[in-house]
Motif scaffolding. Structure first.
Motif, PDB file in Angstrom:
ATOM      1  N   HIS A  77      -1.479  -3.743 -10.765  1.00 39.97           N
ATOM      2  CA  HIS A  77      -0.931  -2.932  -9.681  1.00 39.97           C
ATOM      3  C   HIS A  77      -0.726  -1.502 -10.172  1.00 39.97           C
ATOM      4  N   CYS A  78      -0.144  -0.689  -9.315  1.00 34.81           N
ATOM      5  CA  CYS A  78       0.225   0.675  -9.686  1.00 34.81           C
ATOM      6  C   CYS A  78       1.733   0.857  -9.542  1.00 34.81           C
ATOM      7  N   VAL A 116       7.975   3.012  -6.961  1.00 42.07           N
ATOM      8  CA  VAL A 116       7.677   1.812  -6.199  1.00 42.07           C
ATOM      9  C   VAL A 116       6.415   1.180  -6.760  1.00 42.07           C
ATOM     10  N   GLU A 117       6.399  -0.164  -6.823  1.00 45.72           N
ATOM     11  CA  GLU A 117       5.183  -0.865  -7.214  1.00 45.72           C
ATOM     12  C   GLU A 117       4.293  -1.041  -5.991  1.00 45.72           C
ATOM     13  N   SER A 139     -12.520   1.445 -13.803  1.00 46.47           N
ATOM     14  CA  SER A 139     -11.353   1.607 -14.679  1.00 46.47           C
ATOM     15  C   SER A 139     -10.040   1.687 -13.903  1.00 46.47           C
ATOM     16  N   HIS A 140     -10.130   2.017 -12.590  1.00 47.56           N
ATOM     17  CA  HIS A 140      -8.933   2.163 -11.757  1.00 47.56           C
ATOM     18  C   HIS A 140      -9.165   1.439 -10.419  1.00 47.56           C
ATOM     19  N   LEU A 142       0.824  -1.202   0.000  1.00 47.65           N
ATOM     20  CA  LEU A 142       0.000   0.000   0.000  1.00 47.65           C
ATOM     21  C   LEU A 142       0.858   1.251   0.000  1.00 47.65           C
ATOM     22  N   VAL A 143       0.538   2.174  -0.902  1.00 46.48           N
ATOM     23  CA  VAL A 143       1.099   3.526  -0.882  1.00 46.48           C
ATOM     24  C   VAL A 143      -0.025   4.482  -0.530  1.00 46.48           C
ATOM     25  N   ILE A 144       0.235   5.355   0.427  1.00 48.21           N
ATOM     26  CA  ILE A 144      -0.719   6.383   0.843  1.00 48.21           C
ATOM     27  C   ILE A 144      -0.132   7.731   0.489  1.00 48.21           C
ATOM     28  N   VAL A 145      -0.900   8.577  -0.154  1.00 55.53           N
ATOM     29  CA  VAL A 145      -0.455   9.925  -0.499  1.00 55.53           C
ATOM     30  C   VAL A 145      -1.182  10.899   0.411  1.00 55.53           C
TER      31      VAL A 145
END
Length: 391
Positions: free
Chosen positions: A186-187, A200-201, A346-347, A6-9
């Motif tokens: 993934h992102c 980062v993935e 879509s995302h 998990l990435v949190i912005v």
């Protein structure tokens, strides 16, 4: 390239709470904050952990019930950061909200609090009214006292981040998210940290950037449509006037809003306003109209402490928080304060948060964790989120 769950912005209270909750559940977490943790809205709120008595007027019972449950939890989990404090509601002969309405609201508030210790309220005997120094007594019909809690919002957010870090979350300050590539499985999150570019993935990404939430969406490829929002500024004034022993809940003499007069570091804090901004440029500051509005209300209730112009000389600090509200008709004061969570077909690996309250950040974190679990599966739990102590 490294890979995380998990990435949190965004390093405000919502991003911090999600990082803490996800790390406790065993996920690998990176939080990206373009400035410093709690450097914006989460350091510039009204400093309250409360159920939101006024939300009863707009029928937001579930939000009030949820907020009161979170008040109870935070008093237990963060006793050095969240403290009970008495609130006082003066009722005058020309108040829009009469004594019957106030008693009904406080009774409902008590019931929704499950009649815990802070759910109690009372009518203050008239012989004690003068103890609120300077309060206008002409036309005063009743004063009701109830309970909520106060905190240092910045210190609370920083404590949550420290706890998240202790559970393994990586928190990067002064780090700008520059691109989020949304791929099939993934992102790939690109960011700038210490003048170097990194990527980062991530199996999932949460956009918790507060007022800049749609700026983050502008970095997503392929493009994703944002929700229409408004930025609502809430300003506060700190006066060089000795603080009272509790918080006054005052009906505006100009409109139907309410403001708080609060003790803060031994002085008197007044807030808040709600004005819609056309844009966010630099650090928000109170407008002249906001200052006149807050001081006008204060002077109305405390006429012996000086007129508005003399009160301006007593201002020793100001601060503003900017909230995100869905773009709707009507005043900001009447709009729902629930947190909106947006995902799209879509995302599917990206979740975006709109809005949110300091008091209910833990509820938001648990809801986001549920999405993470359903999206990428569970991990080996490290700690019980509901038992994590903050200091």
């Amino acid at each position: 390239m490294s890979t995380v769950d998990l990435v949190i912005v965004g390093g405000g209270i919502n991003g911090a709470g999600i990082a803490q909750c996800a790390a406790a559940a065993g996920y690998s977490v990176i939080l990206l904050e373009k400035g410093v943790v709690a450097g914006q809205t989460s350091a510039n709120s009204s400093k309250l952990i409360h159920g939101g008595l006024r939300y009863l007027e707009t029928g937001q019972l579930s939000l009030v019930k949820q907020s009161l449950a979170e008040r109870r939890a935070l008093l237990k989990l963060a006793p050095s950061l969240v403290n009970p404090i008495p609130f006082y509601i003066p009722v005058y002969e020309n108040s829009r909200r009469g004594a019957i309405a106030i008693r009904a609201g406080l009774s409902m508030y008590s019931m929704l609090s499950k009649f815990d210790a802070l759910g109690q309220f009372k009518s203050v005997p008239s012989v004690h009214w003068a103890k609120i120094k300077g309060l206008k007594l002409d036309g005063l019909k009743a004063i009701y006292q109830y309970w909520d809690a106060q905190t240092d919002d910045k210190l609370l957010t920083e404590a949550v981040v420290r706890n998240a870090r202790s559970l393994g979350a990586q928190v990067l300050e002064h780090t700008k998210c520059t691109q989020i590539e949304h791929l099939k499985s993934h992102c790939v999150v690109h960011y700038q940290h210490q003048q170097a570019l990194h990527k980062v993935e991530a199996l999932a990404v949460v956009n918790a950037a507060g007022p800049w939430v749609n700026d983050v969406l502008d970095c997503v490829t392929p493009a994703v449509a944002p929700l229409p929002i408004e930025w609502v500024q809430g300003s506060h004034l700190l006066l060089d006037i000795d603080a009272a022993d509790g918080i006054l809940y005052l009906e505006s003499c100009f409109d139907k809003r309410v403001i708080f007069v609060m003790p803060w570091n031994g002085k008197t804090l007044i807030g808040t306003t709600e004005i819609v901004l056309d844009e966010i440029t630099g650090r928000p500051t109170p407008t002249a109209d906001e200052i006149d509005y807050l001081l006008g209300i204060y002077q109305h209730y405390f006429p012996t402490l000086g007129d508005v112009e003399s009160l301006k000389t007593q201002i020793i600090d100001t601060f503003c928080g900017v909230r995100v509200l869905p773009k709707q008709q009507g005043s900001a004061f009447d709009r729902p304060r629930d947190t909106l969570q947006q995902t799209t077909a879509s995302h599917p690996h990206l979740l975006t948060l709109y809005g949110g309250k300091l008091t209910t950040y833990r509820t938001t974190a648990v809801e986001v964790l549920s999405w993470v679990e359903s999206h990428i599966g569970r991990r080996n739990v490290l700690a019980d989120f509901n038992q994590l102590q903050l200091d």
